[in-house]
Design an enzyme around this catalytic site. Structure first.
Site, PDB file in Angstrom:
ATOM      1  N   ASP A   1     -31.311   5.217  52.034  1.00 12.74           N
ATOM      2  CA  ASP A   1     -29.788   5.392  51.712  1.00 12.74           C
ATOM      3  C   ASP A   1     -28.862   4.087  52.303  1.00 12.74           C
ATOM      4  O   ASP A   1     -28.232   3.786  51.868  1.00 12.74           O
ATOM      5  CB  ASP A   1     -28.931   6.475  52.757  1.00 12.74           C
TER       6      ASP A   1
ATOM      7  N   GLN B   1     -28.622  14.564  52.442  1.00 13.39           N
ATOM      8  CA  GLN B   1     -27.488  14.531  51.495  1.00 13.39           C
ATOM      9  C   GLN B   1     -26.261  14.916  52.123  1.00 13.39           C
ATOM     10  O   GLN B   1     -26.257  15.864  53.136  1.00 13.39           O
ATOM     11  CB  GLN B   1     -27.719  15.586  50.313  1.00 13.39           C
TER      12      GLN B   1
ATOM     13  N   LYS C   1     -32.045  13.446  41.776  1.00 14.87           N
ATOM     14  CA  LYS C   1     -33.014  12.605  42.495  1.00 14.87           C
ATOM     15  C   LYS C   1     -34.489  12.894  42.251  1.00 14.87           C
ATOM     16  O   LYS C   1     -35.487  12.156  42.182  1.00 14.87           O
ATOM     17  CB  LYS C   1     -32.478  12.437  43.873  1.00 14.87           C
TER      18      LYS C   1
HETATM   19  N1  GUN Z   1     -23.562  12.192  48.841  1.00 11.25           N
HETATM   20  C1  GUN Z   1     -22.996  11.408  47.898  1.00 11.25           C
HETATM   21  N2  GUN Z   1     -23.412  10.275  47.568  1.00 11.25           N
HETATM   22  C2  GUN Z   1     -24.605  10.247  48.560  1.00 11.25           C
HETATM   23  C3  GUN Z   1     -25.662   9.301  48.671  1.00 11.25           C
HETATM   24  O1  GUN Z   1     -25.596   8.062  47.959  1.00 11.25           O
HETATM   25  N3  GUN Z   1     -26.520   9.649  49.587  1.00 11.25           N
HETATM   26  C4  GUN Z   1     -26.575  10.576  50.517  1.00 11.25           C
HETATM   27  N4  GUN Z   1     -27.522  10.707  51.159  1.00 11.25           N
HETATM   28  N5  GUN Z   1     -25.565  11.791  50.225  1.00 11.25           N
HETATM   29  C5  GUN Z   1     -24.520  11.333  49.429  1.00 11.25           C
END
Ligand code: GUN
Length: 295
Positions: free
Chosen positions: A121, A98, A54
């Site tokens: 998110d 996350q 990311k």
């Molecule tokens: N863990 C797995 N996929 C995601 C996501 O799309 N966002 C976040 N914050 N954590 C994740």
């Protein structure tokens, strides 16, 4: 029939290039640079990989990023304090915690503490509510990525029977909600199947578009789909490690056999996965634009 492969890597690259121009335009015309903060608690190796990718994408696009890495023993209270500070920092447009979080931290308490206007998110109940009533601000990234994959592949969803397998808060429930909206790229008849559904195959066989997010490797077999179905496989299952030490992944769909019956199918990897990150970047840019009232 052999299916056309929906190339999520190529589609996401196109979106990323469009966003790169958008980020440059925002900077040039308005002096605005979007900023995303990622918070990673603990040492989960898959999460480290996701967060790294990311940040790398932010750098590529010209989006500012700040990475906050906290030790496994961080308390819920400490984490909430960090989020409170970020909520009131006007230079930050997106906050991403996350998941999964260490077991001693209540995930929902943390996710719900994020300012909904910085919730890139799309997990905060305010944003979930906006999605459900058809007034979305930030759509959750993976479900939105599924919708955009269908749209960019010119697959008609209006009136289609979309069957979703899986009811997680991150994929199944939101993707069903998005597809049922009276809107472009949606307007489908939606059925959700889950672990308590009786005779799943009798329902998946009715799908014009089958969206699978259940976390069971190769669960959907060729006898469970009808000829010409469009298959979107959201599953990511690690089924081994290559001699070179790379993770070997497969989806929730028996790709090799199902592709012989489907009209379109997404591969794993290279299908939905790359779309999630593109949609996160899109939400971050959107957040900055909303803040400064820009189109
Ligand atoms: N863990 C797995 N996929 C995601 C996501 O799309 N966002 C976040 N914050 N954590 C994740």
């Amino acid at each position: 029939m052999t299916a056309q492969i929906i190339d999520g890597s190529a589609i996401s690259k196109t979106i990323i290039e469009e966003l790169k121009q958008e980020v440059a335009r925002l900077k040039e015309d308005h002096g605005v640079v979007p900023c995303l903060v990622t918070i990673l608690v603990g040492n989960d190796s898959a999460s480290q990989v996701y967060v790294r990718s990311k940040i790398k994408m932010c750098n590529y696009l010209g989006i500012l990023s700040k990475q906050i890495d906290l030790p496994e023993e961080t308390s819920e209270e400490e984490l909430l304090k960090v989020i409170k500070q970020l909520n009131v920092d006007p230079s930050i447009h997106g906050i991403l915690v996350q998941v999964p979080l260490p077991k001693h931290i209540k995930e929902n308490k943390v996710l719900f503490a994020i300012d909904p206007d910085k919730d890139v998110d799309g997990f905060h109940p305010t944003n979930v509510g906006r999605m459900v009533i058809g007034e979305p601000v930030f759509l959750p990234c993976t479900p939105h990525g599924v919708q955009v994959l269908l749209q960019r592949s010119n697959i008609e969803t209006k009136g289609a029977h979309v069957v979703v397998v899986g009811r997680s808060n991150i994929v199944g429930k939101p993707v069903a909600n998005i597809m049922v909206q009276k809107a472009l790229g949606a307007n489908a008849t939606v059925t959700i199947c889950h672990s308590a559904t009786k005779d799943i195959a009798s329902i998946t066989r009715q799908a014009d578009i089958l969206i699978v997010a259940m976390g069971k490797p190769k669960y959907i077999t060729a006898d469970m789909v009808k000829d010409g179905v469009v298959v979107i496989d959201v599953g990511v299952n690690q089924i081994g490690i290559s001699p070179a030490g790379k993770r070997i992944l497969c989806g929730d769909v028996d790709f090799e056999n199902v592709k012989e019956k489907a009209s379109y199918i997404t591969p794993v990897p290279g299908g939905v996965g790359p779309m999630t990150i593109a949609m996160l970047m899109d939400n971050t840019v959107r957040s900055a634009k909303i803040k400064y009232n820009l189109d």
